[in-house]
Design a protein around this motif. Structure first.
Motif, PDB file in Angstrom:
ATOM      1  N   GLY A   1      35.911  49.721  45.314  1.00  0.00           N
ATOM      2  CA  GLY A   1      36.452  49.224  44.049  1.00  0.00           C
ATOM      3  C   GLY A   1      35.676  48.028  43.530  1.00  0.00           C
ATOM      4  O   GLY A   1      35.375  47.935  42.337  1.00  0.00           O
ATOM      5  N   LEU A   2      35.319  47.111  44.427  1.00  0.00           N
ATOM      6  CA  LEU A   2      34.545  45.938  44.007  1.00  0.00           C
ATOM      7  C   LEU A   2      33.133  46.333  43.587  1.00  0.00           C
ATOM      8  O   LEU A   2      32.573  45.756  42.654  1.00  0.00           O
ATOM      9  CB  LEU A   2      34.511  44.907  45.133  1.00  0.00           C
ATOM     10  CG  LEU A   2      35.852  44.243  45.442  1.00  0.00           C
ATOM     11  CD1 LEU A   2      35.762  43.413  46.706  1.00  0.00           C
ATOM     12  CD2 LEU A   2      36.322  43.407  44.276  1.00  0.00           C
TER      13      LEU A   2
ATOM     14  N   VAL B   1      38.831  49.644  36.134  1.00  0.00           N
ATOM     15  CA  VAL B   1      39.184  50.694  37.086  1.00  0.00           C
ATOM     16  C   VAL B   1      38.847  50.233  38.503  1.00  0.00           C
ATOM     17  O   VAL B   1      39.622  50.433  39.441  1.00  0.00           O
ATOM     18  CB  VAL B   1      38.460  52.010  36.747  1.00  0.00           C
ATOM     19  CG1 VAL B   1      38.641  53.040  37.836  1.00  0.00           C
ATOM     20  CG2 VAL B   1      38.934  52.550  35.415  1.00  0.00           C
ATOM     21  N   GLY B   2      37.694  49.593  38.674  1.00  0.00           N
ATOM     22  CA  GLY B   2      37.315  49.068  39.987  1.00  0.00           C
ATOM     23  C   GLY B   2      38.280  47.999  40.469  1.00  0.00           C
ATOM     24  O   GLY B   2      38.636  47.953  41.648  1.00  0.00           O
ATOM     25  N   LEU B   3      38.707  47.144  39.553  1.00  0.00           N
ATOM     26  CA  LEU B   3      39.691  46.125  39.919  1.00  0.00           C
ATOM     27  C   LEU B   3      40.994  46.770  40.348  1.00  0.00           C
ATOM     28  O   LEU B   3      41.612  46.349  41.335  1.00  0.00           O
ATOM     29  CB  LEU B   3      39.921  45.171  38.748  1.00  0.00           C
ATOM     30  CG  LEU B   3      40.920  44.053  38.989  1.00  0.00           C
ATOM     31  CD1 LEU B   3      40.438  43.136  40.094  1.00  0.00           C
ATOM     32  CD2 LEU B   3      41.173  43.279  37.713  1.00  0.00           C
ATOM     33  N   ALA B   4      41.410  47.819  39.648  1.00  0.00           N
ATOM     34  CA  ALA B   4      42.641  48.520  40.009  1.00  0.00           C
ATOM     35  C   ALA B   4      42.511  49.191  41.382  1.00  0.00           C
ATOM     36  O   ALA B   4      43.453  49.181  42.177  1.00  0.00           O
ATOM     37  CB  ALA B   4      42.986  49.553  38.949  1.00  0.00           C
ATOM     38  N   LEU B   5      41.344  49.768  41.667  1.00  0.00           N
ATOM     39  CA  LEU B   5      41.124  50.388  42.982  1.00  0.00           C
ATOM     40  C   LEU B   5      41.208  49.351  44.108  1.00  0.00           C
ATOM     41  O   LEU B   5      41.863  49.572  45.121  1.00  0.00           O
ATOM     42  CB  LEU B   5      39.758  51.080  43.019  1.00  0.00           C
ATOM     43  CG  LEU B   5      39.614  52.359  42.211  1.00  0.00           C
ATOM     44  CD1 LEU B   5      38.151  52.783  42.172  1.00  0.00           C
ATOM     45  CD2 LEU B   5      40.467  53.454  42.801  1.00  0.00           C
ATOM     46  N   ALA B   6      40.519  48.226  43.921  1.00  0.00           N
ATOM     47  CA  ALA B   6      40.525  47.183  44.952  1.00  0.00           C
ATOM     48  C   ALA B   6      41.914  46.575  45.115  1.00  0.00           C
ATOM     49  O   ALA B   6      42.384  46.359  46.239  1.00  0.00           O
ATOM     50  CB  ALA B   6      39.507  46.100  44.602  1.00  0.00           C
ATOM     51  N   ALA B   7      42.589  46.298  44.010  1.00  0.00           N
ATOM     52  CA  ALA B   7      43.932  45.709  44.080  1.00  0.00           C
ATOM     53  C   ALA B   7      44.934  46.695  44.675  1.00  0.00           C
ATOM     54  O   ALA B   7      45.822  46.295  45.438  1.00  0.00           O
ATOM     55  CB  ALA B   7      44.386  45.269  42.690  1.00  0.00           C
ATOM     56  N   GLY B   8      44.782  47.975  44.354  1.00  0.00           N
ATOM     57  CA  GLY B   8      45.676  48.980  44.931  1.00  0.00           C
ATOM     58  C   GLY B   8      45.518  49.086  46.430  1.00  0.00           C
ATOM     59  O   GLY B   8      46.498  49.209  47.171  1.00  0.00           O
ATOM     60  N   ARG B   9      44.291  49.031  46.901  1.00  0.00           N
ATOM     61  CA  ARG B   9      44.045  49.079  48.350  1.00  0.00           C
ATOM     62  C   ARG B   9      44.620  47.835  49.029  1.00  0.00           C
ATOM     63  O   ARG B   9      45.216  47.913  50.097  1.00  0.00           O
ATOM     64  CB  ARG B   9      42.550  49.214  48.626  1.00  0.00           C
ATOM     65  CG  ARG B   9      42.211  49.209  50.089  1.00  0.00           C
ATOM     66  CD  ARG B   9      42.876  50.416  50.783  1.00  0.00           C
ATOM     67  NE  ARG B   9      42.581  50.408  52.187  1.00  0.00           N
ATOM     68  CZ  ARG B   9      43.495  50.209  53.128  1.00  0.00           C
ATOM     69  NH1 ARG B   9      44.743  50.005  52.816  1.00  0.00           N
ATOM     70  NH2 ARG B   9      43.160  50.225  54.388  1.00  0.00           N
ATOM     71  N   ARG B  10      44.442  46.684  48.407  1.00  0.00           N
ATOM     72  CA  ARG B  10      44.960  45.441  48.987  1.00  0.00           C
ATOM     73  C   ARG B  10      46.480  45.447  48.987  1.00  0.00           C
ATOM     74  O   ARG B  10      47.110  45.004  49.943  1.00  0.00           O
ATOM     75  CB  ARG B  10      44.412  44.242  48.214  1.00  0.00           C
ATOM     76  CG  ARG B  10      44.894  42.895  48.679  1.00  0.00           C
ATOM     77  CD  ARG B  10      44.674  42.587  50.125  1.00  0.00           C
ATOM     78  NE  ARG B  10      43.301  42.758  50.527  1.00  0.00           N
ATOM     79  CZ  ARG B  10      42.927  42.818  51.799  1.00  0.00           C
ATOM     80  NH1 ARG B  10      43.810  42.696  52.758  1.00  0.00           N
ATOM     81  NH2 ARG B  10      41.676  42.989  52.122  1.00  0.00           N
ATOM     82  N   SER B  11      47.106  45.951  47.933  1.00  0.00           N
ATOM     83  CA  SER B  11      48.570  45.972  47.891  1.00  0.00           C
ATOM     84  C   SER B  11      49.131  46.944  48.921  1.00  0.00           C
ATOM     85  O   SER B  11      50.238  46.748  49.414  1.00  0.00           O
ATOM     86  CB  SER B  11      49.061  46.333  46.490  1.00  0.00           C
ATOM     87  OG  SER B  11      48.750  47.664  46.179  1.00  0.00           O
TER      88      SER B  11
END
Length: 99
Positions: free
Chosen positions: A46-47, A78-88
């Motif tokens: 994501g990053l 979209v990349g921010l959403a992927l990284a944040a989703g994985r972290r959440s």
């Protein structure tokens, strides 16, 4: 806020605050990418997506004539959403060590 070319000025030296802020953001992003690569490759994806998407619209490879447009930020988000989703998901599963 006016985004017209007359209101946008070029950074003239390396001690300009805008340049230093951008450099700090780049260093923070690189540190987060390295830390994510060591822990979770999906978060690092994501990053990395953010960097590739910004590179396309940053006018560094080729000039498209657009100085700033909100529509160019949709793909990097979209990349921010992927990284944040994985972290959440880590928070939901009960900790950073779970997968």
């Amino acid at each position: 806020m006016d985004y017209s070319p007359a209101e946008r000025t070029i950074v003239q030296n390396l001690s300009d605050g805008r340049f230093l802020l951008g450099l700090a953001c780049l260093a923070l992003w690189a540190w987060l990418l390295v830390m994510a690569w060591r822990r979770q490759r999906s978060e690092a994806f994501g990053l990395g997506w953010i960097a590739i998407a910004f590179l396309l619209v940053s006018n560094l490879l080729f000039s498209d004539g657009v100085l700033l447009a909100e529509r160019t930020l949709y793909l990097p988000s979209v990349g921010l959403a992927l990284a944040a989703g994985r972290r959440s998901r880590d928070f939901q599963c009960g900790g950073f060590g779970s997968s």
